[in-house]
Design a protein around this motif. Structure first.
Motif, PDB file in Angstrom:
ATOM      1  N   LYS A 847      19.226 -41.143 -25.239  1.00 13.19           N
ATOM      2  CA  LYS A 847      20.872 -41.506 -24.890  1.00 13.19           C
ATOM      3  C   LYS A 847      21.761 -41.878 -25.887  1.00 13.19           C
ATOM      4  CE  LYS A 847      18.935 -42.092 -20.108  1.00 13.19           C
ATOM      5  NZ  LYS A 847      19.045 -42.580 -19.022  1.00 13.19           N
ATOM      6  N   GLY A 848      22.565 -42.378 -25.463  1.00  9.39           N
ATOM      7  CA  GLY A 848      24.395 -42.162 -25.720  1.00  9.39           C
ATOM      8  C   GLY A 848      24.417 -41.869 -27.132  1.00  9.39           C
ATOM      9  N   GLU A 849      24.109 -40.746 -27.309  1.00  8.60           N
ATOM     10  CA  GLU A 849      24.385 -40.042 -28.280  1.00  8.60           C
ATOM     11  C   GLU A 849      25.989 -39.261 -28.022  1.00  8.60           C
ATOM     12  OE1 GLU A 849      24.158 -37.372 -31.916  1.00  8.60           O
ATOM     13  OE2 GLU A 849      22.273 -38.741 -30.842  1.00  8.60           O
ATOM     14  N   THR A 850      26.036 -39.804 -29.179  1.00  8.78           N
ATOM     15  CA  THR A 850      27.821 -38.932 -29.578  1.00  8.78           C
ATOM     16  C   THR A 850      28.415 -38.482 -30.330  1.00  8.78           C
ATOM     17  OG1 THR A 850      28.111 -41.028 -31.666  1.00  8.78           O
ATOM     18  CG2 THR A 850      28.504 -41.815 -29.090  1.00  8.78           C
ATOM     19  N   ASP A 851      27.343 -37.443 -31.993  1.00  6.87           N
ATOM     20  CA  ASP A 851      27.538 -36.009 -32.239  1.00  6.87           C
ATOM     21  C   ASP A 851      27.659 -35.388 -31.375  1.00  6.87           C
ATOM     22  OD1 ASP A 851      27.853 -34.901 -34.701  1.00  6.87           O
ATOM     23  OD2 ASP A 851      26.650 -35.720 -35.913  1.00  6.87           O
ATOM     24  N   ILE A 852      28.896 -35.099 -31.442  1.00  3.54           N
ATOM     25  CA  ILE A 852      28.776 -34.180 -30.876  1.00  3.54           C
ATOM     26  C   ILE A 852      28.203 -32.581 -31.275  1.00  3.54           C
ATOM     27  CG2 ILE A 852      31.608 -33.013 -31.416  1.00  3.54           C
ATOM     28  CD1 ILE A 852      32.348 -32.244 -28.468  1.00  3.54           C
ATOM     29  N   ARG A 854      25.774 -32.276 -33.084  1.00  7.53           N
ATOM     30  CA  ARG A 854      24.376 -32.685 -33.087  1.00  7.53           C
ATOM     31  C   ARG A 854      24.133 -32.099 -31.812  1.00  7.53           C
ATOM     32  NH1 ARG A 854      20.121 -36.317 -32.269  1.00  7.53           N
ATOM     33  NH2 ARG A 854      19.227 -35.644 -33.650  1.00  7.53           N
ATOM     34  N   TRP A 855      24.896 -32.205 -30.788  1.00  2.87           N
ATOM     35  CA  TRP A 855      24.642 -32.097 -29.659  1.00  2.87           C
ATOM     36  C   TRP A 855      24.761 -30.440 -28.770  1.00  2.87           C
ATOM     37  CZ3 TRP A 855      28.195 -30.106 -25.639  1.00  2.87           C
ATOM     38  CH2 TRP A 855      26.904 -30.180 -24.141  1.00  2.87           C
ATOM     39  N   THR A 896      22.126 -36.842 -22.063  1.00  4.26           N
ATOM     40  CA  THR A 896      23.215 -36.222 -23.017  1.00  4.26           C
ATOM     41  C   THR A 896      24.429 -36.399 -21.605  1.00  4.26           C
ATOM     42  OG1 THR A 896      22.827 -33.702 -22.599  1.00  4.26           O
ATOM     43  CG2 THR A 896      22.394 -35.145 -24.528  1.00  4.26           C
ATOM     44  N   ASP A 898      26.761 -37.711 -21.065  1.00  2.00           N
ATOM     45  CA  ASP A 898      28.247 -38.194 -21.663  1.00  2.00           C
ATOM     46  C   ASP A 898      28.825 -37.394 -22.282  1.00  2.00           C
ATOM     47  OD1 ASP A 898      27.573 -40.666 -21.273  1.00  2.00           O
ATOM     48  OD2 ASP A 898      26.349 -41.966 -23.368  1.00  2.00           O
ATOM     49  N   PHE A 899      28.156 -36.117 -22.375  1.00  2.00           N
ATOM     50  CA  PHE A 899      28.783 -34.861 -22.781  1.00  2.00           C
ATOM     51  C   PHE A 899      29.453 -33.808 -21.301  1.00  2.00           C
ATOM     52  CE2 PHE A 899      26.408 -35.951 -26.882  1.00  2.00           C
ATOM     53  CZ  PHE A 899      27.528 -35.977 -27.505  1.00  2.00           C
ATOM     54  N   GLU A 902      32.902 -31.607 -21.696  1.00  3.87           N
ATOM     55  CA  GLU A 902      32.745 -30.783 -22.758  1.00  3.87           C
ATOM     56  C   GLU A 902      32.290 -29.327 -22.374  1.00  3.87           C
ATOM     57  OE1 GLU A 902      33.605 -31.206 -25.715  1.00  3.87           O
ATOM     58  OE2 GLU A 902      33.245 -33.446 -25.078  1.00  3.87           O
TER      59      GLU A 902
END
Length: 918
Positions: A847-852, A854-855, A896, A898-899, A902
């Motif tokens: 959780k908290g991943e910000t690298d789009i 990588r997502w 994820t 947070d995305f 997208e």
């Protein structure tokens, strides 16, 4: 050729007098004197002094500046008996050669001096002194840019013997053999080995069968030819000659195992190495002598005796020191009486009581023992292999020189073991001390001297000093080196004592005349500077200047250049040093110029060729580099770095030696093993023949650089490129074994791993591989080890035994899963794909991943694993693949959120809905 003269030549070659010889042989008494070691009687005879008188054309002192071959007239008067005069010259040459060997190798002290054999007019006697003759002979014996050891006794004798053996002979055909023996001695007085003239070995081929009709003579010739190759580091050729010698003497030997004990308190027998050997040569009554075994703890009480060999007193042999250890036995105690294999010819030999060997066969065994050292890696197994050979010879002393060599080899083998190091040093000291003694006859000591690599007196003492140095007794080593005037080693001792200034002072004093050699004193002062300088032959003085250049790096170029000029262009040491300086400074054209001169002077030093090849690489002269590294490996085929660099050069060459169109790497050429080779597109521009040559070079080099992971990495890539996938698989395994602890999964070349798996999976499972027999099934091994079933076992073993127990990654798991899929092992494949997902981006995302980016990669992995579950899940009974798929999608989306904005998020929602419906 007269049969009488042939018999005389054979007697002289073997060194054993034959009482059946008639008095009608030429120069009967002189021949017997040479065989019995009475060299003075021959050398001061009127016939000899008549040969060594100045030419009648010499009328002034100008002859002092000429070479020795211009002093004397060795020609034969046509009115005299040609055969007898030739034989006289051979006798004198042999007497001179053996006198030199007696003075420098075997002892005891010689009773004849140079001025005793020369006829010098009275008006020249003040100028022609023994010191002058010594200096002149030392200067003329310098060969191939290498100086002669300046404290060798009576070098004039060796030089005169060479001049005599180089004369043309019509009747005495053994002159070619004596020329070989003179060169064998000459090689051992030079600082470094130098290639001998080709005619020395070619002339041996013309020896008539009448000369070498005896098996012992044939065996001697092969051993001596092998020893010459040994001195020149041609180990493979030397090994072939030693084995040929064993066949010629019909020596039977076998290295095998037998149960036994080597320590006093061991409770059960352990298999020990033993050498079984049996001679077939006969020994004459006046030939080799045996020793009473009462002074040797290596012997049994009832020493086997060869018929015809007398047993002399115990003092006739060098002292064999006892071990006297509280744990180790003096010798291995064997409990089996017939350890040889059932098909062996030596099953009748008892390892505890073997028959005595002929001394020549002992020489052959010691030579084979040396070859084990030369052709094996430097580890304990080599010593274990050599020990049985040495023990077999030590157990039955039959000749003074042979037993000395055996004890010397045993001393070397024992020098690295704590239990035996004391005896090793004491035994070596005893061998050094025995040289001046007269405990055995001169004839016996010289009997097999040409069939042994027995070191000279100074080399024996040097070895003792090096032994002291290795155990930290620097002062004792320094004293020996100073007495031997081995200034390079003296300087090394001062450097080890952190007194580099003392080393510089020693060399400068020698060059300036403040320090005299040969036990003269410093009190002579500067007044004798000019005369002192004249006493140094140019080769040795040039070497001192080179040594000073080593000690003063800031003035190295100046000192090396002065040494080259002083030697008048003959000092290979100076040119090698200059080449090294220019290479360090990056002046590669001058490096090549200097080293080309150095290898022309002495082409046997592989280090010069190596640096020369590196300089060629820096200038991208690939043909020159190829030739240089080829010479390196021809001199020393165990030079792994040269093999690696040779492979690197092949990968940069076009068809005609031009640079191939490949990307260059930065880095030092001498560290070519650090460079990985180019891939795919660039490799295709390199001629396939060059890639094959590179593959073979790397394969050879890895035999001697087995722990060099960089070479294994290069080998892996080249093997893939030439289609040797089995070797690539092995190389990848070695890289992982060496680097996994430091680099983790980064040590695995995943591109290579994928290509290995592809080579298997592109072959249909239920059909035969190319090259398979029609009877082959998937469970059988393919005839082609580089594809399909032939490669399956090795790749599976690579993954299961080497890679996965050490490292893992998503790509490695996927490669394994593809292999399992090809084998239709659905459950294992499914689990492995799941392991790949868990170790991938999606499985490790928090959780908290910000690298789009990588997502987005994780989204693709989720879709991929769901497809795998759909395809393989139904094939595995009882596997809840739907539940697994829903759980994977739900967990990934929860982590994820947070995305959500997208575009790819809608794909995840659609996938979740599909899985729910299923």
């Amino acid at each position: 050729m007269s049969s009488v003269l042939v018999a005389a030549e054979q007697v002289l070659l073997t060194g054993k007098w034959n009482e059946n010889l008639q008095n009608d042989i030429p120069l009967f008494e002189q021949t017997r004197s040479v065989v019995n070691g009475s060299f003075r009687d021959v050398l001061i005879s009127p016939e000899s002094r008549n040969i060594f008188k100045l030419r009648s054309s010499v009328t002034d002192k100008d002859f002092l500046d000429r070479n020795l071959d211009e002093w004397f007239d060795f020609s034969i008067n046509p009115q005299d008996d040609l055969a007898s005069q030739e034989w006289l010259r051979i006798l004198i040459g042999v007497a001179l050669l053996h006198a030199f060997v007696q003075a420098n190798w075997t002892g005891p002290n010689l009773d004849v001096a140079p001025l005793d054999i020369l006829t010098i007019p009275s008006e020249y006697r003040d100028d022609v002194t023994e010191e002058y003759l010594h200096r002149k002979a030392v200067a003329e014996l310098a060969y191939g840019g290498e100086p002669v050891y300046h404290l060798a006794s009576l070098p004039l004798f060796l030089r005169l013997a060479q001049l005599i053996f180089d004369l043309p002979y019509q009747h005495c055909q053994s002159a070619a053999w004596w020329r070989l023996r003179a060169w064998l001695i000459h090689q051992q007085v030079l600082d470094e080995p130098v290639a001998v003239p080709a005619e020395v070995q070619l002339s041996l081929q013309s020896l008539p069968d009448s000369i070498i009709s005896d098996p012992e003579l044939r065996g001697r010739l092969s051993v001596e030819e092998g020893l010459l190759q040994h001195f020149l580091s041609n180990d493979k050729v030397a090994a072939e000659l030693f084995v040929r010698a064993a066949r010629q003497t019909q020596l039977e030997f076998e290295l095998t195992g037998a149960p036994g004990k080597r320590t006093k308190f061991i409770e059960r027998d352990i298999t020990q190495l033993v050498l079984l050997a049996q001679s077939h040569l006969t020994v004459d009554d006046d030939g080799s002598q045996a020793a009473d075994t009462s002074n040797s703890t290596e012997q049994t009480k009832n020493d086997p005796v060869i018929p015809g060999i007398p047993v002399p007193t115990a003092s006739a042999m060098p002292e064999t020191l006892a071990l006297n250890d509280d744990t180790l036995l003096e010798q291995t105690q064997f409990t089996s009486s017939n350890p040889a294999a059932s098909d062996s010819h030596l099953t009748h030999l008892d390892p505890t009581s073997q028959p005595a060997l002929h001394p020549l066969d002992q020489c052959i065994l010691l030579a084979l023992c040396l070859n084990i050292k030369n052709t094996s890696p430097a580890h304990g197994l080599t010593a274990e292999q050599m020990s049985p050979y040495v023990a077999r010879v030590v157990s039955h002393p039959r000749n003074w020189s042979v037993h000395t060599m055996a004890l010397l080899l045993r001393s070397r083998l024992e020098s690295n073991r704590t239990k035996t190091v004391e005896r090793s040093a004491l035994q070596l000291q005893a061998l050094v001390d025995q040289m001046p003694t007269a405990d055995s006859t001169i004839a016996e000591r010289l009997l097999y001297i040409h069939s042994l690599p027995l070191p000279s007196k100074w080399e024996m003492e040097k070895e003792l000093a090096m032994r002291f140095l290795s155990i930290g007794v620097v002062k004792s080593a320094l004293e020996i080196f100073e007495r031997l005037e081995m200034w390079e080693q003296v300087v090394s001792c001062w450097q080890s004592l952190e007194r580099r200034d003392k080393g510089i002072a020693v060399v400068r004093d020698l060059l300036q005349g403040k320090k005299a050699e040969a036990e003269t004193v410093i009190s002579r002062g500067k007044a004798n500077t000019d005369s002192r300088r004249q006493t140094l032959d140019s080769a040795r003085e040039a070497k001192l200047w080179c040594l000073l250049g080593d000690l003063e790096p800031d003035h190295a170029l100046e000192h090396y250049t002065h040494a080259w000029e002083l030697s008048k262009g003959t000092s290979g040491r100076a040119m090698r040093s200059l080449g090294g300086v220019y290479f360090a400074r990056g002046d590669y054209p001058r490096t090549i110029e200097c080293l080309r001169k150095a290898v022309t002077i002495n082409p046997l030093l592989s280090r010069s060729w190596f640096i020369l090849g590196c300089a060629y690489i820096r200038l991208e002269n690939w043909e020159g580099a190829r030739d240089s590294f080829s010479r390196c490996v021809s001199i020393d085929d165990e030079d792994g770095e040269s093999w690696n660099n040779l492979a690197s050069v092949y990968l940069r060459m076009g068809e005609a030696g031009q640079k191939a169109n490949v990307e260059e790497h930065d880095g030092k050429p001498e560290e070519a093993s650090d460079q990985s080779q180019e891939r795919d597109g660039d490799q295709n521009k390199i001629p396939f023949t060059n890639r094959i040559l590179a593959f073979r070079a790397l394969k050879q080099g890895l035999k001697f650089k087995y722990d060099n992971w960089r070479m294994w990495a290069n080998y892996m890539v080249v093997a893939m490129d030439v289609g040797e996938l089995l070797e690539a698989c092995r190389a990848l395994g070695r890289v992982v074994e060496e680097r996994s602890a430091k680099e983790g999964a980064g040590c695995v070349d995943e591109d290579v791993l994928d290509r290995l798996v592809n080579a298997i999976t592109r072959t249909p499972l239920m059909t035969n591989d190319p090259g398979q027999d029609s009877q082959n099934t998937p469970g059988h091994t393919s005839a082609n080890p580089n594809v399909g079933h032939g490669l399956l076992k090795q790749v599976s073993d690579l993954l299961d035994r080497i890679i996965l127990p050490r490292v893992s990654s998503s790509r490695i798991f996927r490669a394994k899963a593809r292999l399992l899929t090809w084998e239709e092992r659905w459950e294992d494949a499914l689990n492995t794909y799941l392991d790949a997902y868990r170790s991938g981006v999606a499985g490790t995302m928090e959780k908290g991943e910000t690298d789009i980016e990588r997502w987005r990669q994780g989204v693709g992995e989720v879709e991929e694993i769901v497809d795998v579950l759909r395809n393989f899940g139904p094939r595995v009974d009882g596997f809840a693949w739907r539940l697994q798929a829903r759980s994977i999608v739900r967990t990934f989306m929860a982590r994820t959120r947070d995305f959500e904005d997208e575009p790819e998020w809608s794909r995840l929602q659609g996938l979740q809905e599909e899985v729910r419906k299923e």
